[in-house]
Design an enzyme around this catalytic site. Structure first.
Site, mmCIF file in Angstrom:
data_model
loop_
_atom_site.group_PDB
_atom_site.id
_atom_site.type_symbol
_atom_site.label_atom_id
_atom_site.label_comp_id
_atom_site.label_asym_id
_atom_site.label_seq_id
_atom_site.Cartn_x
_atom_site.Cartn_y
_atom_site.Cartn_z
ATOM 1 N N LEU A 1 0.846 -1.205 0.000
ATOM 2 C CA LEU A 1 0.000 0.000 0.000
ATOM 3 C C LEU A 1 0.874 1.244 0.000
ATOM 4 O O LEU A 1 0.959 1.974 0.992
ATOM 5 C CB LEU A 1 -0.941 -0.008 1.208
ATOM 6 C CG LEU A 1 -2.214 -0.810 1.041
ATOM 7 C CD1 LEU A 1 -2.990 -0.886 2.347
ATOM 8 C CD2 LEU A 1 -3.090 -0.225 -0.045
ATOM 9 N N HIS A 2 1.541 1.476 -1.112
ATOM 10 C CA HIS A 2 2.419 2.625 -1.273
ATOM 11 C C HIS A 2 2.020 3.376 -2.527
ATOM 12 O O HIS A 2 1.583 2.776 -3.505
ATOM 13 C CB HIS A 2 3.881 2.169 -1.382
ATOM 14 C CG HIS A 2 4.339 1.435 -0.163
ATOM 15 N ND1 HIS A 2 4.684 2.070 1.009
ATOM 16 C CD2 HIS A 2 4.464 0.117 0.095
ATOM 17 C CE1 HIS A 2 5.020 1.172 1.912
ATOM 18 N NE2 HIS A 2 4.887 -0.030 1.379
ATOM 19 N N ALA A 3 2.163 4.679 -2.520
ATOM 20 C CA ALA A 3 1.928 5.570 -3.656
ATOM 21 C C ALA A 3 0.645 5.253 -4.418
ATOM 22 O O ALA A 3 -0.443 5.499 -3.929
ATOM 23 C CB ALA A 3 3.143 5.585 -4.559
#
Length: 93
Positions: free
Chosen positions: A14-16
């Protein structure tokens, strides 16, 4: 309280971009939802900074929860989005 435990389906976690997709979907769900790492402190799923602060990695278990009316449907859709690493919120589950 309704709850769904799922593993993050996006390889990058769950990044960018995936976090942005998730936050937009959580906001569109129409009910307040929290997200947490398994055993961790829940944060507001509609907050980009809060979701990024989790540092959830691909394959890691997260917990989605809500006690609002209609939460089951919203959580099912969000769980599908996260577990399958989709590009947008599914219309049906």
């Amino acid at each position: 309280m309704a709850e769904r435990r799922v593993n993050v389906g996006w390889a990058e976690g769950l990044h960018a971009r995936p976090a942005s997709i998730f936050v937009r979907a959580a906001t569109a769900a129409g009910v307040p939802v929290t997200i947490a790492k398994a055993g961790g402190t829940p944060v507001n799923a509609a907050s980009m900074l809060a979701v990024l602060s989790l540092g959830a990695q691909g394959g890691e278990e997260i917990v989605l929860a809500s006690d609002a009316e209609g939460a089951d449907t919203a959580l099912d859709r969000l769980a599908k989005l996260v577990s399958e690493g989709l590009e947008e919120l599914p219309e049906t589950v």
